[in-house]
Design a protein around this motif. Structure first.
Motif, PDB file in Angstrom:
ATOM      1  N   ALA A   1      -6.417   5.356  -1.582  1.00  0.00           N
ATOM      2  CA  ALA A   1      -7.182   4.228  -1.054  1.00  0.00           C
ATOM      3  C   ALA A   1      -8.206   3.737  -2.072  1.00  0.00           C
ATOM      4  N   ILE A   2      -8.908   4.666  -2.719  1.00  0.00           N
ATOM      5  CA  ILE A   2      -9.924   4.258  -3.704  1.00  0.00           C
ATOM      6  C   ILE A   2      -9.265   3.576  -4.898  1.00  0.00           C
ATOM      7  N   LEU A   3      -8.171   4.150  -5.394  1.00  0.00           N
ATOM      8  CA  LEU A   3      -7.466   3.518  -6.506  1.00  0.00           C
ATOM      9  C   LEU A   3      -6.935   2.146  -6.100  1.00  0.00           C
ATOM     10  N   GLY A   4      -6.606   1.992  -4.820  1.00  0.00           N
ATOM     11  CA  GLY A   4      -6.130   0.712  -4.312  1.00  0.00           C
ATOM     12  C   GLY A   4      -7.247  -0.259  -3.968  1.00  0.00           C
ATOM     13  N   GLY A   5      -8.498   0.144  -4.226  1.00  0.00           N
ATOM     14  CA  GLY A   5      -9.634  -0.737  -4.004  1.00  0.00           C
ATOM     15  C   GLY A   5     -10.021  -0.912  -2.553  1.00  0.00           C
TER      16      GLY A   5
ATOM     17  N   ALA B   1       1.807   9.185  -6.231  1.00  0.00           N
ATOM     18  CA  ALA B   1       2.412  10.509  -6.039  1.00  0.00           C
ATOM     19  C   ALA B   1       3.390  10.834  -7.165  1.00  0.00           C
ATOM     20  N   MET B   2       4.169   9.853  -7.588  1.00  0.00           N
ATOM     21  CA  MET B   2       5.133  10.082  -8.664  1.00  0.00           C
ATOM     22  C   MET B   2       4.427  10.382  -9.979  1.00  0.00           C
ATOM     23  N   GLU B   3       3.316   9.688 -10.250  1.00  0.00           N
ATOM     24  CA  GLU B   3       2.558   9.954 -11.481  1.00  0.00           C
ATOM     25  C   GLU B   3       1.924  11.341 -11.449  1.00  0.00           C
ATOM     26  N   VAL B   4       1.475  11.769 -10.259  1.00  0.00           N
ATOM     27  CA  VAL B   4       0.934  13.127 -10.121  1.00  0.00           C
ATOM     28  C   VAL B   4       2.017  14.150 -10.448  1.00  0.00           C
ATOM     29  N   ARG B   5       3.186  13.973  -9.848  1.00  0.00           N
ATOM     30  CA  ARG B   5       4.289  14.919 -10.091  1.00  0.00           C
ATOM     31  C   ARG B   5       4.678  14.937 -11.572  1.00  0.00           C
ATOM     32  N   LYS B   6       4.716  13.768 -12.179  1.00  0.00           N
ATOM     33  CA  LYS B   6       5.110  13.685 -13.588  1.00  0.00           C
ATOM     34  C   LYS B   6       4.090  14.416 -14.472  1.00  0.00           C
ATOM     35  N   TYR B   7       2.811  14.143 -14.255  1.00  0.00           N
ATOM     36  CA  TYR B   7       1.761  14.754 -15.075  1.00  0.00           C
ATOM     37  C   TYR B   7       1.788  16.276 -14.950  1.00  0.00           C
ATOM     38  N   LEU B   8       1.831  16.766 -13.712  1.00  0.00           N
ATOM     39  CA  LEU B   8       1.778  18.210 -13.508  1.00  0.00           C
ATOM     40  C   LEU B   8       3.062  18.887 -13.963  1.00  0.00           C
ATOM     41  N   SER B   9       4.207  18.275 -13.722  1.00  0.00           N
ATOM     42  CA  SER B   9       5.478  18.863 -14.164  1.00  0.00           C
ATOM     43  C   SER B   9       5.536  18.964 -15.684  1.00  0.00           C
ATOM     44  N   ASP B  10       4.997  17.958 -16.370  1.00  0.00           N
ATOM     45  CA  ASP B  10       4.972  17.988 -17.837  1.00  0.00           C
ATOM     46  C   ASP B  10       4.092  19.112 -18.379  1.00  0.00           C
TER      47      ASP B  10
ATOM     48  N   SER C   1       0.830  -1.211   0.000  1.00  0.00           N
ATOM     49  CA  SER C   1       0.000   0.000   0.000  1.00  0.00           C
ATOM     50  C   SER C   1       0.860   1.254   0.000  1.00  0.00           C
ATOM     51  N   LEU C   2       1.949   1.239   0.762  1.00  0.00           N
ATOM     52  CA  LEU C   2       2.848   2.399   0.797  1.00  0.00           C
ATOM     53  C   LEU C   2       3.582   2.560  -0.535  1.00  0.00           C
ATOM     54  N   LEU C   3       3.968   1.456  -1.155  1.00  0.00           N
ATOM     55  CA  LEU C   3       4.601   1.532  -2.473  1.00  0.00           C
ATOM     56  C   LEU C   3       3.606   2.030  -3.523  1.00  0.00           C
ATOM     57  N   PHE C   4       2.353   1.615  -3.370  1.00  0.00           N
ATOM     58  CA  PHE C   4       1.294   2.070  -4.280  1.00  0.00           C
ATOM     59  C   PHE C   4       1.094   3.574  -4.148  1.00  0.00           C
ATOM     60  N   ARG C   5       1.089   4.060  -2.915  1.00  0.00           N
ATOM     61  CA  ARG C   5       0.952   5.503  -2.679  1.00  0.00           C
ATOM     62  C   ARG C   5       2.096   6.258  -3.345  1.00  0.00           C
ATOM     63  N   HIS C   6       3.317   5.739  -3.196  1.00  0.00           N
ATOM     64  CA  HIS C   6       4.479   6.358  -3.836  1.00  0.00           C
ATOM     65  C   HIS C   6       4.292   6.433  -5.355  1.00  0.00           C
ATOM     66  N   LYS C   7       3.788   5.356  -5.936  1.00  0.00           N
ATOM     67  CA  LYS C   7       3.601   5.319  -7.390  1.00  0.00           C
ATOM     68  C   LYS C   7       2.586   6.373  -7.839  1.00  0.00           C
TER      69      LYS C   7
ATOM     70  N   LEU D   1      -5.792   6.811 -13.623  1.00  0.00           N
ATOM     71  CA  LEU D   1      -6.554   5.588 -13.865  1.00  0.00           C
ATOM     72  C   LEU D   1      -5.894   4.723 -14.935  1.00  0.00           C
ATOM     73  N   LYS D   2      -5.336   5.377 -15.943  1.00  0.00           N
ATOM     74  CA  LYS D   2      -4.693   4.622 -17.019  1.00  0.00           C
ATOM     75  C   LYS D   2      -3.356   4.040 -16.573  1.00  0.00           C
ATOM     76  N   GLU D   3      -2.519   4.872 -15.944  1.00  0.00           N
ATOM     77  CA  GLU D   3      -1.172   4.432 -15.592  1.00  0.00           C
ATOM     78  C   GLU D   3      -1.158   3.505 -14.379  1.00  0.00           C
ATOM     79  N   ILE D   4      -2.051   3.737 -13.435  1.00  0.00           N
ATOM     80  CA  ILE D   4      -2.048   2.956 -12.202  1.00  0.00           C
ATOM     81  C   ILE D   4      -2.934   1.721 -12.323  1.00  0.00           C
ATOM     82  N   LYS D   5      -4.099   1.882 -12.955  1.00  0.00           N
ATOM     83  CA  LYS D   5      -5.064   0.784 -12.999  1.00  0.00           C
ATOM     84  C   LYS D   5      -5.249   0.182 -14.392  1.00  0.00           C
TER      85      LYS D   5
END
Length: 583
Positions: A537-541, A148-157, A140-146, A259-263
């Motif tokens: 949590a929701i993305l993690g089901g 957060a990293m996708e959020v940073r990547k999307y917004l930074s781009d 779950s903690l690794l999922f949260r990290h993933k 949703l696409k990158e994580i799920k």
């Protein structure tokens, strides 16, 4: 070096390789002449073998002393495993150990550190550092990290800049209670911990940082409910020179990206509904649209039929429950008792069975004929085989009660699939809501939210009808993000404070710095904040956020692991010039 490889990466291609591993002893199996040990780290499990005929005697005897959770280092050769385990990536190999070093011994843990543990929630929270070793929490903690990293990547781009804002700020009277921090250097004065970086991100827009974001801790000293934390994390965002449509498009894009990158799920354009429609159709402003059961208002068909309960009600409203026409009387009575609980507060419930032959059987047949019940079925979109449940009473209270019943029935019927995702936008919120006790209006979002320009004239005459330039993103019945277009001129902000009951002096004392900044060329701006804990949590089901937070608090806001909050000693209190009187 402590390790050449981790415990999850070795396979048949590494056979005959000399390796060094380090980790925790998951378990051992001693067969006398041979001893197997499962070595675990964050990446997985590798089986070690100590063989009396092939292992140095000292090493062999030392291996027999290993207990659960001992921290060890081993050196050895990767060999093919005789009894292969197809359930783990390393299941084709094992390590024939030549050297063993005990880095640290361990007490017997208070619960089993396995996926299915025998530890209750309280004991696992007390020993959270052990709980994190279990795969469900670790993952779950690794999922949260993933995420957060996708959020940073999307917004930074998209040229967003991450900017840190202060944690020690000024207390304000709006919203929940602040956590306060005494200042030793400024006697009798206090900082507050931020409930959000709201004013700072607006000041960043004045400063020309036209695309800001921050993954930030926020704090609210409010009464705790299940699954609510006194400290939480937001994905906080703000943009300048934008209108509502710009913000909705950007952050709808972010959610689609996650949703696409994580799920691995593609989602079409999000539906948009108004606040009024959400309340009328679902009974709340964060509807779960993975299933139907939309509200059908029945006043037209249920009143003036000599049934006094409905005739006296402000609202008569029902839902059609799919396939529930075969509920037994015991099941129906159980649901009636459920809505009568203090947490829901209904005084009773009427039901109508929709028979397969097109006829109806209700608990109020004495007052209503088949034509009446046919109209009820049409209003609730009921089909043969369904059951209609009807509540009545004051409009707002009854909608909330039926909303609770709708969600409970959906859960019982398995309609809330955690792997199905149904996002939507709710727009056109009221700008103000009336506190019946004080008779004062409060900002539904916060006092910096802009009114809809076309509703500005209503502020003087009918403030309750003014719509906000505000929006919430809802996912699977949870508000995961919300924001607004902000007020960006001093005159309108002063007017807003006036309608919220601030005197001119109070507004200046609390927010003068922001209104002063508006006089130096504030651009139109707006933003949105996601609740990262809930989103992950929701993305993690999952329904609960705790397993996605490394060190959560319990329902009383306590950290039982470190025993906080706690008293501080008299010397510290004296230095801070604070007197504590506990009755």
């Amino acid at each position: 070096m402590y390790r050449s490889h981790n415990c999850g990466e070795l396979n048949a291609s590494n056979i005959n390789t000399e390796v060094t591993l380090a980790g925790w002893v998951q378990k051992s199996r001693d067969k006398g002449f041979m001893n197997w040990v499962d070595l675990r780290d964050r990446y997985g499990i590798t089986q070690l073998i100590f063989d009396e005929s092939r292992t140095n005697k000292t090493v062999f005897e030392l291996a027999k002393t290993l207990g659960r959770e001992f921290v060890i280092q081993v050196k050895g050769t990767v060999i093919e495993r005789e009894a292969k385990n197809k359930n783990i990536p390393t299941g084709e190999i094992e390590i024939l150990v030549s050297e063993l070093t005990i880095l640290n011994s361990a007490l017997t843990p208070p619960f089993t550190i396995e996926d299915e543990t025998d530890g209750g929630e309280d004991i696992r929270m007390k020993y959270r550092y052990l709980d994190i070793r279990r795969n469900p929490v670790k993952n779950s903690l690794l999922f949260r990290h993933k995420v957060a990293m996708e959020v940073r990547k999307y917004l930074s781009d998209l040229d967003f800049c991450e900017v840190e804002t202060p944690y020690l700020i000024k207390s304000t009277p709006e919203g929940a209670r602040d956590f306060v921090v005494p200042s030793r250097m400024n006697e009798g004065q206090f900082y507050a911990l931020p409930q959000s970086p709201q004013t700072f991100k607006q000041l960043l827009m004045v400063g020309g940082m036209d695309k800001y974001f921050q993954i930030v801790k926020c704090f609210r000293d409010e009464d705790l409910r299940a699954d609510r934390q006194p400290e939480f994390t937001q994905i906080d965002c703000e943009m300048a020179f934008v209108e509502q449509e710009d913000i909705l498009n950007i952050f709808e894009g972010l959610t689609r990206h996650l949703l696409k990158e994580i799920k691995g799920i593609e989602v079409d354009k999000f539906p948009r509904i108004t606040y009024d429609y959400a309340m009328k159709t679902y009974g709340n402003d964060k509807p779960d649209i993975r299933f139907g059961m939309k509200f059908g208002e029945l006043n037209e068909f249920a009143q003036h039929k000599e049934f006094p309960v409905f005739n006296a009600a402000e609202l008569v409203v029902g839902i059609a429950v799919p396939g529930a026409g075969n509920y037994t009387r015991k099941e129906i009575d159980g649901l009636i008792d459920w809505v009568k609980r203090p947490q829901v507060g209904a005084s009773g419930m009427v039901y109508v069975k929709c028979n397969e032959d097109g006829t109806y059987k209700s608990s109020v047949d004495k007052f209503y004929d088949q034509d009446d019940l046919t109209n009820w079925a049409k209003a609730t979109e009921a089909n043969p085989g369904d059951m209609i449940f009807v509540l009545s009473g004051p409009a707002n209270k009854t909608r909330a009660q039926l909303s609770a019943l709708r969600m409970e029935l959906a859960t019982r019927l398995g309609l809330r699939n955690p792997e199905e995702f149904a996002p939507l936008w709710v727009v056109d919120f009221p700008l103000l809501e009336l506190d019946e006790e004080s008779g004062r209006y409060h900002a539904m979002h916060h006092p910096f939210t802009s009114p809809k320009p076309e509703d500005m004239a209503l502020l003087e005459t009918e403030p309750g009808k003014v719509r906000a330039n505000a929006y919430d993103m809802v996912l699977n019945g949870n508000e995961i993000g919300g924001g607004s277009i902000r007020i960006h001129d001093k005159a309108t902000q002063q007017l807003m404070f006036k309608y919220l009951g601030f005197t001119e002096e109070e507004a200046k004392a609390q927010f003068g710095f922001l209104m002063d900044a508006f006089q130096f060329g504030a651009p139109p701006h707006g933003g949105l904040a996601f609740g990262l804990d809930r989103l992950v949590a929701i993305l993690g089901g999952q329904e609960t956020i705790r397993d996605f937070i490394a060190f959560p608090k319990n329902n009383s806001g306590r950290d039982v692991m470190i025993d906080a909050p706690a008293a501080i000693d008299d010397a510290q209190l004296k230095e801070l010039r604070i007197k504590v009187n506990i009755a």
